[in-house]
Design a protein around this motif. Structure first.
Motif, mmCIF file in Angstrom:
data_model
loop_
_atom_site.group_PDB
_atom_site.id
_atom_site.type_symbol
_atom_site.label_atom_id
_atom_site.label_comp_id
_atom_site.label_asym_id
_atom_site.label_seq_id
_atom_site.Cartn_x
_atom_site.Cartn_y
_atom_site.Cartn_z
ATOM 1 N N ILE A 13 -8.425 5.956 4.477
ATOM 2 C CA ILE A 13 -7.174 5.898 4.586
ATOM 3 C C ILE A 13 -6.647 5.856 2.959
ATOM 4 O O ILE A 13 -7.126 4.650 2.458
ATOM 5 C CB ILE A 13 -6.317 4.849 5.237
ATOM 6 N N GLY A 14 -5.849 6.537 2.528
ATOM 7 C CA GLY A 14 -5.308 6.347 1.075
ATOM 8 C C GLY A 14 -3.961 5.763 0.994
ATOM 9 O O GLY A 14 -3.482 5.655 2.169
ATOM 10 N N SER A 15 -3.847 5.209 -0.122
ATOM 11 C CA SER A 15 -2.334 4.241 -0.222
ATOM 12 C C SER A 15 -1.890 4.436 -1.733
ATOM 13 O O SER A 15 -2.576 4.768 -2.541
ATOM 14 C CB SER A 15 -2.527 3.087 0.356
ATOM 15 N N PHE A 16 -0.847 4.082 -1.784
ATOM 16 C CA PHE A 16 -0.005 3.858 -3.123
ATOM 17 C C PHE A 16 -0.121 2.468 -3.538
ATOM 18 O O PHE A 16 0.624 1.565 -2.996
ATOM 19 C CB PHE A 16 1.221 4.454 -3.175
ATOM 20 N N THR A 17 -1.062 2.215 -4.333
ATOM 21 C CA THR A 17 -1.082 0.781 -5.098
ATOM 22 C C THR A 17 0.182 0.418 -5.811
ATOM 23 O O THR A 17 0.458 -1.169 -5.614
ATOM 24 C CB THR A 17 -2.426 0.453 -5.918
ATOM 25 N N ALA A 18 0.706 1.133 -6.318
ATOM 26 C CA ALA A 18 2.014 1.068 -7.036
ATOM 27 C C ALA A 18 3.162 0.447 -6.059
ATOM 28 O O ALA A 18 4.250 -0.043 -6.529
ATOM 29 C CB ALA A 18 2.512 2.178 -7.610
ATOM 30 N N ALA A 19 3.000 0.870 -4.698
ATOM 31 C CA ALA A 19 3.831 0.215 -3.626
ATOM 32 C C ALA A 19 3.286 -0.787 -2.823
ATOM 33 O O ALA A 19 3.934 -1.102 -1.697
ATOM 34 C CB ALA A 19 4.436 1.256 -2.866
ATOM 35 N N GLY A 20 2.198 -1.252 -3.269
ATOM 36 C CA GLY A 20 1.614 -2.432 -2.530
ATOM 37 C C GLY A 20 0.309 -2.116 -1.808
ATOM 38 O O GLY A 20 -0.134 -3.200 -0.980
ATOM 39 N N GLY A 21 0.046 -0.765 -1.702
ATOM 40 C CA GLY A 21 -1.285 -0.350 -0.840
ATOM 41 C C GLY A 21 -2.239 -1.022 -1.240
ATOM 42 O O GLY A 21 -2.579 -1.294 -2.743
ATOM 43 N N PRO A 22 -3.346 -1.023 -0.787
ATOM 44 C CA PRO A 22 -4.699 -1.678 -0.993
ATOM 45 C C PRO A 22 -5.626 -0.931 -1.770
ATOM 46 O O PRO A 22 -6.676 -1.255 -2.230
ATOM 47 C CB PRO A 22 -5.264 -2.102 0.382
ATOM 48 N N GLY A 23 -5.401 0.344 -1.838
ATOM 49 C CA GLY A 23 -6.081 1.270 -2.545
ATOM 50 C C GLY A 23 -6.945 2.355 -1.399
ATOM 51 O O GLY A 23 -6.167 2.919 -0.807
ATOM 52 N N ILE A 24 -8.158 2.268 -0.996
ATOM 53 C CA ILE A 24 -8.817 3.026 -0.141
ATOM 54 C C ILE A 24 -9.361 2.062 0.966
ATOM 55 O O ILE A 24 -10.074 0.972 0.667
ATOM 56 C CB ILE A 24 -9.810 3.962 -0.515
ATOM 57 N N VAL A 25 -8.748 2.442 2.470
ATOM 58 C CA VAL A 25 -9.196 1.641 3.339
ATOM 59 C C VAL A 25 -10.120 2.223 4.176
ATOM 60 O O VAL A 25 -10.055 3.463 4.364
ATOM 61 C CB VAL A 25 -8.029 1.198 4.225
ATOM 62 N N THR A 26 -11.366 1.474 4.699
ATOM 63 C CA THR A 26 -12.330 2.292 5.560
ATOM 64 C C THR A 26 -11.991 1.757 7.107
ATOM 65 O O THR A 26 -11.836 0.215 7.025
ATOM 66 C CB THR A 26 -13.536 1.889 5.034
ATOM 67 N N ALA A 27 -12.015 2.156 8.071
ATOM 68 C CA ALA A 27 -11.705 1.882 9.419
ATOM 69 C C ALA A 27 -12.832 2.289 10.247
ATOM 70 O O ALA A 27 -13.117 3.561 9.950
ATOM 71 C CB ALA A 27 -10.162 2.260 9.670
ATOM 72 N N SER A 28 -13.046 1.638 11.476
ATOM 73 C CA SER A 28 -13.681 2.381 12.340
ATOM 74 C C SER A 28 -12.935 3.155 13.435
ATOM 75 O O SER A 28 -11.771 2.824 13.530
ATOM 76 C CB SER A 28 -14.884 1.275 13.106
ATOM 77 N N VAL A 29 -13.548 4.088 14.184
ATOM 78 C CA VAL A 29 -12.768 4.855 15.153
ATOM 79 C C VAL A 29 -13.393 4.602 16.453
ATOM 80 O O VAL A 29 -14.681 4.801 16.457
ATOM 81 C CB VAL A 29 -12.705 6.257 14.762
ATOM 82 N N ALA A 30 -12.701 4.050 17.341
ATOM 83 C CA ALA A 30 -13.087 3.807 18.688
ATOM 84 C C ALA A 30 -13.895 4.998 19.268
ATOM 85 O O ALA A 30 -12.930 6.060 19.406
ATOM 86 C CB ALA A 30 -11.991 3.089 19.542
ATOM 87 N N GLU A 31 -14.729 4.856 19.842
ATOM 88 C CA GLU A 31 -15.502 6.155 20.548
ATOM 89 C C GLU A 31 -14.592 6.591 21.551
ATOM 90 O O GLU A 31 -14.459 7.878 21.911
ATOM 91 C CB GLU A 31 -16.804 5.701 21.265
ATOM 92 N N HIS A 32 -13.889 5.891 22.360
ATOM 93 C CA HIS A 32 -12.715 6.047 23.397
ATOM 94 C C HIS A 32 -11.708 5.594 23.150
ATOM 95 O O HIS A 32 -11.464 4.343 22.852
ATOM 96 C CB HIS A 32 -13.377 5.786 24.849
ATOM 97 N N GLY A 33 -10.492 6.327 22.939
ATOM 98 C CA GLY A 33 -9.090 5.874 22.758
ATOM 99 C C GLY A 33 -8.645 6.131 21.308
ATOM 100 O O GLY A 33 -7.234 6.082 21.132
#
Length: 346
Positions: A13-33
């Protein structure tokens, strides 16, 4: 690794650091749902607002949407990503989009109205400078937004022969070649003056493309000839059933893998619109609209039957289960990411 030795799916997930974003976020994706769970974040690059993943899933690339304009490469390492070197200046300002084409990262530079090509080394790292910068020219009738060119997106066509860039400032789509690291204009296609084209998505059949327009809440259907590298506008359809109550600025567009549906997001109205394709993709029929689940939906992504929305101003990514028969999305959950701007999967 998941059961049986399969690599667990990840979302970036990308974000705008100038607006308080954390930079690049890595997330897991649930196998179901389809649920996302944040694993880590990494800063160090300003405003990594748009991302692209290499075909082998080992390297993630990000624009730095700043006045200086840069692109960065990250090595994907399990639950995080690691910067491989200093960001590379792209020779243009405000890059808003990037894609991988023929051993290069191409960036669409909104501020300067240009497209840059940065060579990629065999190990996925970037060279120190672009091999080519193709500058757009022209303007449009919108007094504030179209005083000059504003390249907003660049991507390969389905055949891989062409690089296609969408320019909001000139109301046009440019078809280019990339040979020996050099970008060259092949053809420029004019769209309706004042429409403000922002992003384009191809039908999986390869014969049509859909251009979402930012300055008017519409989507333009085009025929695409991959042999000639030619795009021809056919029709323009509103993305909203009724006139917008206030400002309405379409942003993202995605097409179902089987080509049956097209989805767009509209900021201000904060909705996702659902279109059914007809006549082999030649026509679009508005099925309906649903709330996006947040505020200011900047980008859409599809993955395994779920539609994901990066909501910039509410600072979250929502996901919706998509009805296979109607194409209508139903909100299933959300994860907090400040100033979220895009989502890619690998």
């Amino acid at each position: 690794m998941a059961d049986g030795g399969r690599r667990r799916r990840r979302a970036f997930i990308g974000s705008f650091t100038a607006a308080g974003g954390p930079g690049i976020v890595t997330a897991s994706v649930a196998e179901h749902g389809g649920a996302l769970t944040v694993l880590s974040s990494v800063g160090g690059v300003l405003d990594p607002s748009y991302l692209a993943l290499s075909s082998d899933g080992g390297t993630l690339y990000a624009v730095s949407e700043t006045a200086e304009g840069a692109v960065a490469a990250y090595r994907v390492k399990g639950e995080t990503v690691e910067l491989t070197g200093l960001p590379v200046r792209v020779g243009g300002s405000g890059p808003t989009h990037l894609s991988l084409v023929d051993g290069h990262v191409l960036t669409a530079n909104y501020g300067s109205g240009s497209v840059s090509a940065v060579p990629v080394r065999a190990d996925g790292r970037l060279t120190r400078s672009p091999s080519s910068v193709l500058r757009h020219s022209g303007s449009g009738p919108h007094e504030r937004r179209q005083r000059g060119p504003h390249a907003h997106q660049v991507q390969p066509d389905p055949s891989g022969r062409w690089a296609v860039s969408v320019d909001l400032g000139t109301d046009s789509v440019r078809v280019c070649t990339l040979r020996d690291g050099q970008l060259r204009l092949h053809r420029e296609i004019a769209l309706r003056p004042g429409s403000g084209p922002r992003h384009l998505a191809f039908h999986p059949g390869g014969g049509h493309a859909y251009v979402v327009n930012e300055l008017t809440p519409t989507i333009t259907v085009c025929r695409w000839d991959p042999g000639a590298g030619s795009l021809r506008p056919v029709s323009e359809t509103p993305v909203l059933a009724d006139a917008p109550a206030g400002d309405a600025h379409p942003s993202g567009v995605v097409v179902a893998p089987d080509g049956r549906f097209v989805w767009t997001a509209t900021r201000g109205e904060d909705v996702v619109s659902v279109f059914a394709t007809e006549a082999g993709g030649e026509r679009l029929r508005l099925v309906g609209t649903v709330p996006c689940g947040g505020h200011w939906p900047r980008a859409l992504a599809l993955s395994d039957g779920f539609l994901y929305v990066a909501n910039e101003r509410s600072g979250d990514v929502t996901w919706c289960a998509v009805d296979a028969e109607t194409g209508m999305p139903e909100r299933a959950g959300a994860v907090r990411v400040a100033a979220a701007s895009c989502v890619v999967f690998g």
